[in-house]
Scaffold this motif. Structure first.
Motif, PDB file in Angstrom:
ATOM      1  N   UNK A  86       0.848  -1.291   0.218  1.00  0.00           N
ATOM      2  CA  UNK A  86       0.445  -0.009  -0.076  1.00  0.00           C
ATOM      3  C   UNK A  86       0.551   1.729  -0.116  1.00  0.00           C
ATOM      4  N   UNK A  87       1.640   1.825   1.410  1.00  0.00           N
ATOM      5  CA  UNK A  87       3.347   2.250   1.116  1.00  0.00           C
ATOM      6  C   UNK A  87       3.617   2.443  -0.678  1.00  0.00           C
ATOM      7  N   UNK A  88       4.049   1.269  -0.809  1.00  0.00           N
ATOM      8  CA  UNK A  88       5.021   1.496  -2.275  1.00  0.00           C
ATOM      9  C   UNK A  88       3.961   1.743  -3.491  1.00  0.00           C
ATOM     10  N   UNK A  89       2.756   1.882  -3.842  1.00  0.00           N
ATOM     11  CA  UNK A  89       2.119   2.241  -4.627  1.00  0.00           C
ATOM     12  C   UNK A  89       1.639   3.639  -4.939  1.00  0.00           C
ATOM     13  N   UNK A  90       2.314   4.147  -3.358  1.00  0.00           N
ATOM     14  CA  UNK A  90       1.961   6.087  -3.401  1.00  0.00           C
ATOM     15  C   UNK A  90       3.063   6.289  -4.011  1.00  0.00           C
ATOM     16  N   UNK A  91       3.300   7.873  -4.669  1.00  0.00           N
ATOM     17  CA  UNK A  91       4.977   8.034  -4.333  1.00  0.00           C
ATOM     18  C   UNK A  91       5.584   8.372  -3.302  1.00  0.00           C
ATOM     19  N   UNK A  92       7.021   8.729  -3.323  1.00  0.00           N
ATOM     20  CA  UNK A  92       7.899   8.478  -2.376  1.00  0.00           C
ATOM     21  C   UNK A  92       7.429   9.948  -1.336  1.00  0.00           C
ATOM     22  N   UNK A  93       7.044  10.875  -2.633  1.00  0.00           N
ATOM     23  CA  UNK A  93       6.989  12.061  -1.228  1.00  0.00           C
ATOM     24  C   UNK A  93       5.898  12.154  -0.458  1.00  0.00           C
ATOM     25  N   UNK A  94       4.174  11.450  -0.410  1.00  0.00           N
ATOM     26  CA  UNK A  94       3.712  11.495   0.729  1.00  0.00           C
ATOM     27  C   UNK A  94       3.964  10.700   1.242  1.00  0.00           C
ATOM     28  N   UNK A  95       4.771   9.818   1.479  1.00  0.00           N
ATOM     29  CA  UNK A  95       5.466   9.601   2.850  1.00  0.00           C
ATOM     30  C   UNK A  95       6.208  10.620   3.487  1.00  0.00           C
ATOM     31  N   UNK A  96       7.000  11.763   2.319  1.00  0.00           N
ATOM     32  CA  UNK A  96       7.448  12.254   3.167  1.00  0.00           C
ATOM     33  C   UNK A  96       6.951  13.323   4.294  1.00  0.00           C
ATOM     34  N   UNK A  97       5.268  13.328   3.126  1.00  0.00           N
ATOM     35  CA  UNK A  97       4.327  14.290   3.588  1.00  0.00           C
ATOM     36  C   UNK A  97       3.349  13.957   5.242  1.00  0.00           C
ATOM     37  N   UNK A  98       2.992  12.766   5.193  1.00  0.00           N
ATOM     38  CA  UNK A  98       2.782  11.604   5.993  1.00  0.00           C
ATOM     39  C   UNK A  98       3.567  11.467   7.254  1.00  0.00           C
ATOM     40  N   UNK A  99       4.897  12.179   7.548  1.00  0.00           N
ATOM     41  CA  UNK A  99       5.968  11.833   8.440  1.00  0.00           C
ATOM     42  C   UNK A  99       5.494  13.177   9.233  1.00  0.00           C
ATOM     43  N   UNK A 100       5.015  14.366   8.747  1.00  0.00           N
ATOM     44  CA  UNK A 100       5.215  15.471   9.322  1.00  0.00           C
ATOM     45  C   UNK A 100       6.350  16.007  10.362  1.00  0.00           C
ATOM     46  N   UNK A 101       6.081  16.074  11.514  1.00  0.00           N
ATOM     47  CA  UNK A 101       7.572  16.695  12.142  1.00  0.00           C
ATOM     48  C   UNK A 101       8.078  15.784  12.961  1.00  0.00           C
ATOM     49  N   UNK A 102       8.134  14.919  12.591  1.00  0.00           N
ATOM     50  CA  UNK A 102       8.975  13.792  13.845  1.00  0.00           C
ATOM     51  C   UNK A 102      10.460  13.715  12.904  1.00  0.00           C
ATOM     52  N   UNK A 103      10.873  14.511  12.230  1.00  0.00           N
ATOM     53  CA  UNK A 103      12.547  14.916  12.161  1.00  0.00           C
ATOM     54  C   UNK A 103      12.943  13.417  11.448  1.00  0.00           C
ATOM     55  N   UNK A 104      13.978  14.001  10.996  1.00  0.00           N
ATOM     56  CA  UNK A 104      15.216  12.828   9.675  1.00  0.00           C
ATOM     57  C   UNK A 104      13.725  12.415   9.265  1.00  0.00           C
ATOM     58  N   UNK A 105      14.131  13.394   7.726  1.00  0.00           N
ATOM     59  CA  UNK A 105      12.481  12.850   6.839  1.00  0.00           C
ATOM     60  C   UNK A 105      12.846  11.961   6.456  1.00  0.00           C
ATOM     61  N   UNK A 106      14.281  11.723   6.295  1.00  0.00           N
ATOM     62  CA  UNK A 106      15.314  10.986   5.168  1.00  0.00           C
ATOM     63  C   UNK A 106      14.378  10.016   5.452  1.00  0.00           C
ATOM     64  N   UNK A 107      13.988   8.870   7.171  1.00  0.00           N
ATOM     65  CA  UNK A 107      13.746   8.320   7.371  1.00  0.00           C
ATOM     66  C   UNK A 107      12.441   7.394   6.397  1.00  0.00           C
ATOM     67  N   UNK A 108      11.706   8.575   6.150  1.00  0.00           N
ATOM     68  CA  UNK A 108      10.093   8.168   5.519  1.00  0.00           C
ATOM     69  C   UNK A 108      10.806   8.066   4.168  1.00  0.00           C
ATOM     70  N   UNK A 109      11.770   8.269   3.538  1.00  0.00           N
ATOM     71  CA  UNK A 109      11.825   8.124   2.091  1.00  0.00           C
ATOM     72  C   UNK A 109      12.710   6.794   2.014  1.00  0.00           C
TER      73      UNK A 109
END
Length: 271
Positions: A26-49
């Motif tokens: 489900x996550x893989x089907x989304x653009x990677x930018x959506x993972x970054x957006x949904x990461x919010x303010x957790x910090x170290x957003x490269x982890x979302x990528x």
């Protein structure tokens, strides 16, 4: 999500992710930018990528199922030694030497007689952790969890509760007279740093409905810009008053890290 981030901050974001993307595919089907957006303010957003990249590998290479061995986990993007060991132990019941900050501190005091472990994990610490780990899977998992919890609740960094410690009588640090640490831990600076500015730029990109022209990052914010950026995002960035060269350096870093892309109309999350 939990690396260098308190559970209280992670839980609501994790729940949102699991509701939106219950399976790796489900996550893989989304653009990677959506993972970054949904990461919010957790910090170290490269982890979302990295999570998005790992989900893609899991979906395409492992049939949508997470590998259950350290070796398999280490083959995933963004998974290092600690994460592989922790997931193998706590998710799959494997014998794996989990070495986090709390475990390192317990080992340093209980066995080595030192107030704090070295600033960075050493090979000697890894060997010590492996030598202490019980041989059978079930006991080793309980050992990892128990030592981690001991460090988090009792053998804390600043105010250890030695009076209630179940292994206080065996503690080499107490036997040595509780010598002070050989160094003073320093927290990471935040205000005014590139990390803070990068985070503010990322917040603008997450809030934007369209690509953000570079000029919008530099110009005073309006109520709603032509880029579809609401005032709060730009206001937070402009309140930092970054120097032009710092802003340029941070944008360049986000582009190099793959956290942003530059389109003809401006900057955007990856897609």
């Amino acid at each position: 999500m939990l690396q260098q981030t308190p559970v209280a901050r992670v839980l609501p974001v994790w729940r949102e992710w699991m509701e939106r993307w219950p399976k790796p595919g489900d996550l893989a089907a989304e653009p990677s930018g959506e993972a970054v957006r949904a990461w919010g303010r957790l910090g170290y957003p490269r982890r979302a990528l990295r999570l998005h990249a790992a989900a893609s590998v899991i979906a395409t290479t492992y049939g949508g199922e997470l590998p259950d061995s350290e070796a398999g986990l280490l083959a995933l993007p963004g998974v290092g030694g600690y994460t592989a060991a922790a997931v193998a132990a706590f998710a799959f019941g494997r014998r794996a030497s989990v070495v986090d900050t709390n475990i390192r501190r317990v080992h340093a005091r209980l066995v080595r007689g030192e107030a704090l472990p070295a600033p960075a994990l050493t090979a000697a610490e890894r060997r010590l952790a492996e030598s202490l780990l019980p041989d059978d899977d079930e006991t080793s998992v309980r050992w990892n969890a128990g030592v981690m919890e001991l460090g988090a609740i009792v053998c804390t960094a600043r105010s250890p509760k030695c009076s209630v410690c179940p292994v206080a009588d065996e503690c080499a640090w107490r036997a040595a007279g509780e010598p002070p640490p050989s160094y003073v831990p320093k927290g990471q600076a935040w205000h005014g740093t590139d990390r803070q500015v990068r985070g503010a730029v990322m917040a603008v990109l997450r809030e934007a409905s369209r690509p953000v022209p570079r000029a919008a990052l530099e110009a005073p914010p309006t109520a709603v810009t032509d880029a579809g950026v609401t005032a709060p995002g730009l206001a937070r960035l402009h309140a930092l008053a970054p120097a032009p060269e710092q802003l340029e350096r941070c944008v360049a870093g986000l582009l190099a890290d793959g956290l942003a892309v530059e389109l003809p109309a401006g900057l955007a999350l990856p897609h």
